[in-house]
Design a protein around this motif. Structure first.
Motif, PDB file in Angstrom:
ATOM      1  N   PHE A 120      -6.184   0.008  -5.189  1.00 18.56           N
ATOM      2  CA  PHE A 120      -6.294   0.383  -3.777  1.00 18.56           C
ATOM      3  C   PHE A 120      -4.962   0.175  -3.063  1.00 18.56           C
ATOM      4  CE2 PHE A 120      -6.951  -1.137   0.599  1.00 18.56           C
ATOM      5  CZ  PHE A 120      -7.443   0.024   1.167  1.00 18.56           C
TER       6      PHE A 120
ATOM      7  N   LYS B 194     -13.035   0.520   3.521  1.00 18.07           N
ATOM      8  CA  LYS B 194     -12.428   0.131   2.251  1.00 18.07           C
ATOM      9  C   LYS B 194     -11.959  -1.317   2.296  1.00 18.07           C
ATOM     10  CE  LYS B 194     -10.900   4.720   0.830  1.00 18.07           C
ATOM     11  NZ  LYS B 194      -9.741   5.579   0.527  1.00 18.07           N
TER      12      LYS B 194
ATOM     13  N   PHE C 202      -9.565  -3.086  -8.901  1.00 17.64           N
ATOM     14  CA  PHE C 202      -9.898  -2.267  -7.733  1.00 17.64           C
ATOM     15  C   PHE C 202      -8.949  -2.568  -6.582  1.00 17.64           C
ATOM     16  CE2 PHE C 202     -14.301  -2.596  -9.568  1.00 17.64           C
ATOM     17  CZ  PHE C 202     -14.388  -1.275  -9.964  1.00 17.64           C
TER      18      PHE C 202
ATOM     19  N   LEU D 227     -13.274  -4.297  -0.092  1.00 17.28           N
ATOM     20  CA  LEU D 227     -12.385  -5.131  -0.898  1.00 17.28           C
ATOM     21  C   LEU D 227     -12.577  -6.610  -0.572  1.00 17.28           C
ATOM     22  CD1 LEU D 227      -9.106  -3.027  -0.921  1.00 17.28           C
ATOM     23  CD2 LEU D 227     -10.721  -3.379  -2.778  1.00 17.28           C
TER      24      LEU D 227
ATOM     25  N   SER E 199     -12.585  -6.864 -11.300  1.00 19.02           N
ATOM     26  CA  SER E 199     -12.602  -6.268  -9.966  1.00 19.02           C
ATOM     27  C   SER E 199     -11.241  -6.353  -9.281  1.00 19.02           C
ATOM     28  CB  SER E 199     -13.657  -6.960  -9.098  1.00 19.02           C
ATOM     29  OG  SER E 199     -14.924  -6.815  -9.672  1.00 19.02           O
TER      30      SER E 199
END
Length: 121
Positions: free
Chosen positions: A88, A103, A84, A107, A81
């Motif tokens: 981002f 977002k 991600f 996160l 993860s």
């Protein structure tokens, strides 16, 4: 050494995603005609940057296999993860992708999940 394999998996994965996005953006939009789509995608596949993105995916897979020799998958997988989070952040910096409250909250939840899961070792 096992964490280095996980780190390699994440870094190679992030690199591949960012390079693919960069080169696809450079190439423009997908044409409408089927033959033109084929030629467009073939041209992308022959792009050295795209090839490096695929090579990084292969290296990520090798790192992941090595990580699996060191950790249970239920422990190691949540660390994926992190990709991600890095994608981002870097996509916001490199491509000007929007940063929204939703977002950021998402996160934050991912980071919390990584922390909780990593405590299970």
């Amino acid at each position: 050494m096992g964490y280095l394999y996980i780190f390699g998996t994440v870094i190679f994965t992030v690199y591949g995603q960012l390079v693919l996005k960069w080169q696809v953006d450079q190439a423009g939009t997908l044409p409408e005609a089927l033959w033109d789509k084929f030629l467009f995608l073939l041209q992308l596949l022959l792009n050295p940057w795209i090839i490096s993105g695929f090579a990084s995916a292969f290296l990520a897979a090798l790192c992941w296999m090595a990580a699996m020799t060191k950790f249970n998958i239920s422990f190691a997988y949540p660390f994926m993860s992190l990709s991600f989070i890095l994608v981002f952040l870097l996509s916001a910096i490199l491509f000007g992708d929007p940063v929204t409250v939703h977002k950021i909250v998402g996160l934050g939840l991912i980071v919390a999940g990584i922390v909780v899961t990593s405590q299970s070792l």
